[in-house]
Each structure stands twice: as structure tokens, then as C-alpha cells.
Write an enzyme that holds these catalytic residues in place. Sequence first.
Site, PDB file in Angstrom:
ATOM      1  N   VAL A   1       0.847  -1.200   0.000  1.00  0.00           N
ATOM      2  CA  VAL A   1       0.000   0.000   0.000  1.00  0.00           C
ATOM      3  C   VAL A   1       0.881   1.248   0.000  1.00  0.00           C
ATOM      4  CG1 VAL A   1      -1.828   1.233   1.206  1.00  0.00           C
ATOM      5  CG2 VAL A   1      -1.776  -1.280   1.256  1.00  0.00           C
ATOM      6  N   LYS A   2       0.642   2.086  -1.008  1.00  0.00           N
ATOM      7  CA  LYS A   2       1.472   3.289  -1.161  1.00  0.00           C
ATOM      8  C   LYS A   2       0.756   4.459  -0.486  1.00  0.00           C
ATOM      9  CE  LYS A   2       4.034   5.193  -5.073  1.00  0.00           C
ATOM     10  NZ  LYS A   2       3.882   5.419  -6.505  1.00  0.00           N
ATOM     11  N   ILE A   3       1.479   5.100   0.407  1.00  0.00           N
ATOM     12  CA  ILE A   3       0.868   6.164   1.217  1.00  0.00           C
ATOM     13  C   ILE A   3       1.741   7.405   1.162  1.00  0.00           C
ATOM     14  CG2 ILE A   3       0.218   6.786   3.591  1.00  0.00           C
ATOM     15  CD1 ILE A   3      -0.549   3.939   4.058  1.00  0.00           C
TER      16      ILE A   3
END
Length: 239
Positions: A82-84
Site C-alpha cells: 500500500v502506497k501512502i
Amino acid sequence: MKIFLDTADVDEIAVVARWGVLDGVTTNPTLFSKVGGPYDDVLRRICELTPGPVSAEVVAADADGMVDEGRHFAGLAPNIVVKIPMSEPGLEAMSRLRSDGIKTNCTLIFSANQGLLAAKAGASLLSPFVGRLDDINQDGMIVIRELVDIVTIHELETEVLAASIRNPLHMTQAALAGAHVATLPFKVLQQMVHHPLTDKGIKQFREDWDKARKALEQRPSENTETKEAVAAAPTQPGS
Ligand code: E4P
């Protein structure tokens, strides 16, 4: 060093997977906007084609929203990361997703301190953007070098992913700086494959091979046995 492809285009991903050099993929909302299609379906397809991690970026502005999106993405395929974006809610979301056992990639990093914080919050990938710093007349590669040093000195359990790579020189510099990963647009990967002297050499070898073969075929004094051997010979070396 791992090579990721920076794209949401499944055709590009399939090509690079066939080359045998694909370790992972990074996507972002801009890259998805270029390919269209149902977001989850495209992500699932990318995950099938990719042997390693596939980064899927959240768009929520608050930590609860980021965590919800992150859990949803993580349910799509086992290799989702998950890219945050680096931010206060982003740090909270990374920390909460770590508690769930979900891997995160902290994006939009422009300083070593931001990277250090993301590592502390549990991001397994830190993405400093090289090209966008170069665009504003700052040396983006400095952040890569500093962050690699910090991760190494303090033995942090994370990896530096050089992002916003715009040309082959960026790639060489990131590799020499010790970046664990670099994510590249398809075009830059193609530029890395080619060299004018390589392309010229391939053409020349082919032409010389054809010339030699033709000369042998046309020799009037050649005995029948040799001519038969030439006719049976492969049309190209190695075939
Ligand atoms: C990857 O994770 C980034 O989203 C990407 O490398 C950004 O590249 P750009 O600055 O060329 O848009």
C-alpha cells in the site's frame, strides 16, 4: 538491486516480465488515469503479471480512509504493497497497517528526515523522488544517498526505492548510491537496453553474415558438396 516498472500499463509490464528483469511495479493515480479501466481489475492483472511487490496508492486524505483503502488493496492480491503519501495522517496509516501485517511504501519523500520518519512508522519501502527535485533545481540524488546511509548506519528494516527516475543516468547514480530498488518508466528501461554502438554492431554482424553466405553460394568453382552444405546451413548464426 531490484528493478520495478513505474506504470499501470499491463502490456508494458508483460514485456518487461518476459525480459526476466522485472522485480516489482509501482503505480500511482496519475499512471492509472492514463490507462483507464476498473481500478481493482487492472491492479489484479498487474499483480498476476508481476513476480514481486505491486504498489497501489491510496487517495484518502485522512488516516481512517487510508487504512480502509489499504486494507481493501491488500485483499486484492498477496503481493500488494500500500502506497501512502508522506504526511501526518500518512504516518499514522502506515503504523496502523504495519500492525495489521500489511506492507507499505511511503511516497512523495523529498528529504532524508521524511524518509527516516516513514521508516520509524513501519514503511517497508521509502520512495524519494529524484526527478521532481531535479525539476526545481535541487539535486534529487542527494536524498537517495543520505537515506541509504541512514538506513545502513541504523540498520533500519526498510528499503530505499529511488522514484521519479527520468533517465538512464539517474538509474546508474541510484545504483551507485546503494538504492535497494529503482522504479523506472518503460521508456527509461528501453533506453538502458540500447546503445548506438550495440545497435550498429548487431546490424553490421547480420550484414557481414549474409554477405559471406551469398559469396559462398555464388562461387563458380565450388564443388557440389560445398554448395549443398551452404544450402543446408542455417540462415542465421546459431539457428
Ligand atoms: C513512483 O512511485 C512515483 O509515483 C513515480 O516514480 C513518480 O514519477 P514522476 O515524478 O516522473 O511522476
